[in-house]
Write an enzyme that holds these catalytic residues in place. Structure first.
Site, PDB file in Angstrom:
ATOM      1  N   LYS A   7       0.837  -1.202   0.000  1.00 28.03           N
ATOM      2  CA  LYS A   7       0.000   0.000   0.000  1.00 28.03           C
ATOM      3  C   LYS A   7       0.875   1.256   0.000  1.00 28.03           C
ATOM      4  O   LYS A   7       0.611   2.209  -0.736  1.00 28.03           O
ATOM      5  CB  LYS A   7      -0.939   0.004   1.226  1.00 28.03           C
ATOM      6  CG  LYS A   7      -2.074  -1.031   1.106  1.00 28.03           C
ATOM      7  CD  LYS A   7      -2.809  -1.281   2.423  1.00 28.03           C
ATOM      8  CE  LYS A   7      -3.820  -2.424   2.267  1.00 28.03           C
ATOM      9  NZ  LYS A   7      -4.459  -2.848   3.518  1.00 28.03           N
ATOM     10  N   GLN A  44      -4.375  -1.169   9.622  1.00 30.20           N
ATOM     11  CA  GLN A  44      -4.449  -2.540   9.105  1.00 30.20           C
ATOM     12  C   GLN A  44      -5.090  -3.466  10.145  1.00 30.20           C
ATOM     13  O   GLN A  44      -4.736  -3.456  11.319  1.00 30.20           O
ATOM     14  CB  GLN A  44      -3.027  -3.019   8.753  1.00 30.20           C
ATOM     15  CG  GLN A  44      -2.942  -4.372   8.080  1.00 30.20           C
ATOM     16  CD  GLN A  44      -3.514  -4.414   6.665  1.00 30.20           C
ATOM     17  OE1 GLN A  44      -3.652  -3.384   5.996  1.00 30.20           O
ATOM     18  NE2 GLN A  44      -3.855  -5.596   6.200  1.00 30.20           N
ATOM     19  N   ASP A  70     -10.836   3.207   4.192  1.00 30.43           N
ATOM     20  CA  ASP A  70     -11.351   1.830   4.160  1.00 30.43           C
ATOM     21  C   ASP A  70     -12.876   1.815   4.025  1.00 30.43           C
ATOM     22  O   ASP A  70     -13.465   0.780   3.694  1.00 30.43           O
ATOM     23  CB  ASP A  70     -11.020   1.110   5.484  1.00 30.43           C
ATOM     24  CG  ASP A  70      -9.750   0.281   5.401  1.00 30.43           C
ATOM     25  OD1 ASP A  70      -9.500  -0.311   4.335  1.00 30.43           O
ATOM     26  OD2 ASP A  70      -9.036   0.209   6.422  1.00 30.43           O
TER      27      ASP A  70
HETATM   28  N1  GUN Z   1      -6.809  -6.403   6.417  1.00 27.61           N
HETATM   29  C1  GUN Z   1      -7.144  -7.155   5.331  1.00 27.61           C
HETATM   30  N2  GUN Z   1      -7.812  -6.399   4.431  1.00 27.61           N
HETATM   31  C2  GUN Z   1      -7.909  -5.161   4.951  1.00 27.61           C
HETATM   32  C3  GUN Z   1      -8.492  -3.950   4.482  1.00 27.61           C
HETATM   33  O1  GUN Z   1      -9.076  -3.853   3.392  1.00 27.61           O
HETATM   34  N3  GUN Z   1      -8.367  -2.879   5.308  1.00 27.61           N
HETATM   35  C4  GUN Z   1      -7.741  -2.957   6.505  1.00 27.61           C
HETATM   36  N4  GUN Z   1      -7.682  -1.857   7.244  1.00 27.61           N
HETATM   37  N5  GUN Z   1      -7.198  -4.066   6.971  1.00 27.61           N
HETATM   38  C5  GUN Z   1      -7.289  -5.162   6.190  1.00 27.61           C
END
Ligand code: GUN
Length: 298
Positions: A52, A96, A119
């Protein structure tokens, strides 16, 4: 002929648009900023978070990562998120998941300022999507990406089409159903307690599978010509590749489904690459709104 939907190519196109939009906003005085927060050492999460950050940099964003130890107290994480909420250089905050067990994820999600919640997990964004205010909401990245792939096949108006979403998670199934509904599809949400799943799936002109069960959807569950969007990413043993080897498969039995479907996403290379591209698109949209400008269309 069955159309194999190339999510990687669509995602690259989105990243190009985001990069262009970021350059234009930067020229007007605002550099989009994304903060990614990770707590603990989970190797899979480390890989996701690093990618990311790299993608954000590639888009020309200001990109920061905060890595906190596994034993971080909830209060400390709340304070970090609050400081990011106040930071004018940051337009998107992603914490995350999953978080270590001493931390209440719900509280953390709702500490993030809704306008920086890239998100789309904050209740305010969930609510706006649910009431059809999609142009104002930040929409969760995976369903938003899946929706763009569906638009690539059917256009923006799904009037008269039957859509079945297999899975009812807050992260994929429910927002996916809301997006399809907002596009005028007739939507069914099916799940593990649904009677006669094969029959329900067989009614779908558009089938979105998001259950996390390897190759559960069989070829004879699919209506001939249907569009199949496979959100699943499951690692399964692949003894044919050698002792202890694995491979990735979706929630759909691809080899069977591909013979029946009109269009289908592969795994990998379908919905997967769209998720990170939509995170960039959400961050760009947040930055445009912070600068009181209309975000570019994706
Ligand atoms: N962990 C796995 N997928 C995601 C996501 O799309 N967002 C976040 N914040 N954590 C994750």
């Amino acid at each position: 002929m069955t159309q194999v939907i190339d999510g990687k190519a669509v995602a690259e196109e989105i990243v190009r648009k985001v990069t262009k939009g970021a350059a234009e906003l930067k020229a007007a005085g605002t550099t989009p900023g994304l903060a990614v927060v990770i707590v603990g050492e989970d190797p899979a999460s480390q890989v996701y978070v690093a990618s990311k950050g790299r993608k954000a940099t590639e888009c020309g964003f200001h990109s920061v990562q905060h890595s906190l130890p596994e034993d971080t107290a909830e209060e400390e994480l709340v304070q970090l998120v609050e400081s990011l909420n106040r930071d004018p250089a940051i337009h998107g905050i992603l914490v995350q998941l999953p978080l270590p067990k001493q931390i209440n994820s719900e509280r953390i999600i709702h500490t993030i300022a809704p306008e920086k919640d890239v998100d789309g997990f904050h209740i305010l964004n969930v609510g706006m999507l649910g009431t059809g205010a999609i142009t104002k909401a930040l929409v969760p990245c995976t369903p938003a990406g899946a929706m763009l792939l569906i638009e690539g096949v059917h256009g923006k108006d799904l009037s008269g089409l039957s859509a079945v979403v297999l899975g009812r998670s807050n992260i994929v199934g429910k927002p996916m159903a809301n997006l399809l509904l907002a596009a005028n599809a007739t939507v069914t949400i099916a799940h593990s307690r649904t009677a006669d799943l094969p029959e329900v799936c067989h009614r779908a002109d558009i089938l979105v599978a998001a259950v996390g069960r390897a190759e559960m959807v069989k070829g004879d569950w699919i209506k001939p010509g249907a569009t199949i969007i496979d959100v699943g990413i499951n690692r399964v043993p692949a003894p044919e590749k050698g002792e202890g080897k694995t491979r990735l498969v979706g929630d759909v039995a691809y080899a069977e489904a591909e013979k029946v479907a009109g269009a289908i996403t592969p795994v990998p290379g379908g919905v997967g690459p769209m998720t990170i591209a939509m995170l960039m698109a959400n961050t760009l949209a947040s930055a445009y709104r912070a600068a009181r400008r209309e975000p570019p269309a994706m």
